[in-house]
Motif scaffolding. Structure first.
Motif, mmCIF file in Angstrom:
data_model
loop_
_atom_site.group_PDB
_atom_site.id
_atom_site.type_symbol
_atom_site.label_atom_id
_atom_site.label_comp_id
_atom_site.label_asym_id
_atom_site.label_seq_id
_atom_site.Cartn_x
_atom_site.Cartn_y
_atom_site.Cartn_z
ATOM 1 N N SER A 1 36.849 63.318 40.270
ATOM 2 C CA SER A 1 36.472 62.804 41.581
ATOM 3 C C SER A 1 36.599 61.290 41.592
ATOM 4 O O SER A 1 36.685 60.641 40.547
ATOM 5 C CB SER A 1 35.040 63.224 41.949
ATOM 6 O OG SER A 1 34.116 62.742 40.991
ATOM 7 N N ASP B 1 35.538 66.150 47.336
ATOM 8 C CA ASP B 1 34.560 66.452 48.374
ATOM 9 C C ASP B 1 33.952 65.140 48.859
ATOM 10 O O ASP B 1 34.373 64.055 48.464
ATOM 11 C CB ASP B 1 33.482 67.419 47.867
ATOM 12 C CG ASP B 1 32.889 66.964 46.536
ATOM 13 O OD1 ASP B 1 33.165 65.817 46.115
ATOM 14 O OD2 ASP B 1 32.150 67.744 45.916
ATOM 15 N N ASP C 1 25.127 65.524 51.283
ATOM 16 C CA ASP C 1 26.342 66.318 51.120
ATOM 17 C C ASP C 1 26.971 66.485 52.498
ATOM 18 O O ASP C 1 26.482 67.266 53.319
ATOM 19 C CB ASP C 1 26.026 67.672 50.484
ATOM 20 C CG ASP C 1 27.283 68.432 50.067
ATOM 21 O OD1 ASP C 1 28.252 68.431 50.840
ATOM 22 O OD2 ASP C 1 27.289 69.009 48.953
ATOM 23 N N ASP D 1 29.861 67.733 53.358
ATOM 24 C CA ASP D 1 30.541 69.009 53.576
ATOM 25 C C ASP D 1 29.551 70.116 53.920
ATOM 26 O O ASP D 1 29.802 70.945 54.807
ATOM 27 C CB ASP D 1 31.345 69.402 52.334
ATOM 28 C CG ASP D 1 32.451 68.393 52.029
ATOM 29 O OD1 ASP D 1 32.997 67.815 52.985
ATOM 30 O OD2 ASP D 1 32.752 68.183 50.846
#
Length: 208
Positions: free
Chosen positions: A61, A81, A96, A98
């Motif tokens: 990431s 993400d 978060d 998402d």
């Protein structure tokens, strides 16, 4: 004769123990000096999680970060993400994007400091909670003194006075390698770490 040999051995052990203690204190002071120079810091990061053994890389990431010592940091994962971990001096927030969830925990009640909290922490916490050793030029290894910790070992890597990376061995035997780039020292303030949950997200607030 045996008595004198035993006394000599005990004296040697005591000397070695004192020398190691002084070495650890010296390494801790050196690291504290390096971190004190990083009052504010911002840049990009790239991190890879490796499985113990021959399995290789598990995930990768990247994103951006900013830091205001002590107590303030933001870790913004942008790829693959989208997540934000940020502390405002009172709470640690995890957003978060998402999953559209926000988790909040009191920062002062955190018993198991994360590597980012170590990086943003102060001299006293560094000295009291970790054994610090210099493992090479610009490399400092931190081993938690207590058992209830979020990681087994943390290595901070400096190059030419700048923080270049972190190497983390977690409690599952996995290794996290982080490289920093495009570093700068912007004039950050606590207001830059103020976080308000977006409307419509699920909120999970923990009191401890």
């Amino acid at each position: 004769m045996y008595k004198y040999l035993l006394l000599a051995a005990l004296a040697l052990c005591l000397f070695v123990g004192i020398a190691r203690s002084e070495e650890a204190q010296d390494a801790s002071a050196q690291l504290a000096g390096q971190l004190d120079a990083l009052h504010t810091l911002a840049g990009q990061f790239s991190q890879s999680r490796l499985q113990a053994g021959p399995s290789g890389e598990l995930s990768h990431s990247s994103g951006s970060f900013r830091l205001l010592r002590p107590s303030f940091f933001a870790w913004d994962i942008e790829n693959p993400d989208s997540q934000l971990v940020i502390t405002d001096g009172e709470y640690l927030w995890h957003y978060d994007r998402d999953l559209e969830t926000v988790t909040r925990r009191p920062l002062r009640s955190e018993q198991t400091a994360t590597p980012l909290q170590v990086l943003a922490g102060d001299r006293d916490a560094l000295r009291e909670r970790y054994t610090v050793s210099a493992t090479g030029r610009g490399r400092f290894q931190l081993t938690p003194r207590g058992e209830d910790t979020a990681f087994r070992q943390l290595t901070l890597v400096f190059a030419e006075g700048q923080l270049a990376g972190m190497e983390i061995l977690d409690n599952l035997g996995q290794q996290l390698l982080i490289e920093f780039s495009e570093l700068s020292s912007p004039p950050l303030t606590p207001e830059d770490f103020h976080f308000v949950p977006p409307e419509g997200v699920d909120l999970l607030y923990h009191e401890r």
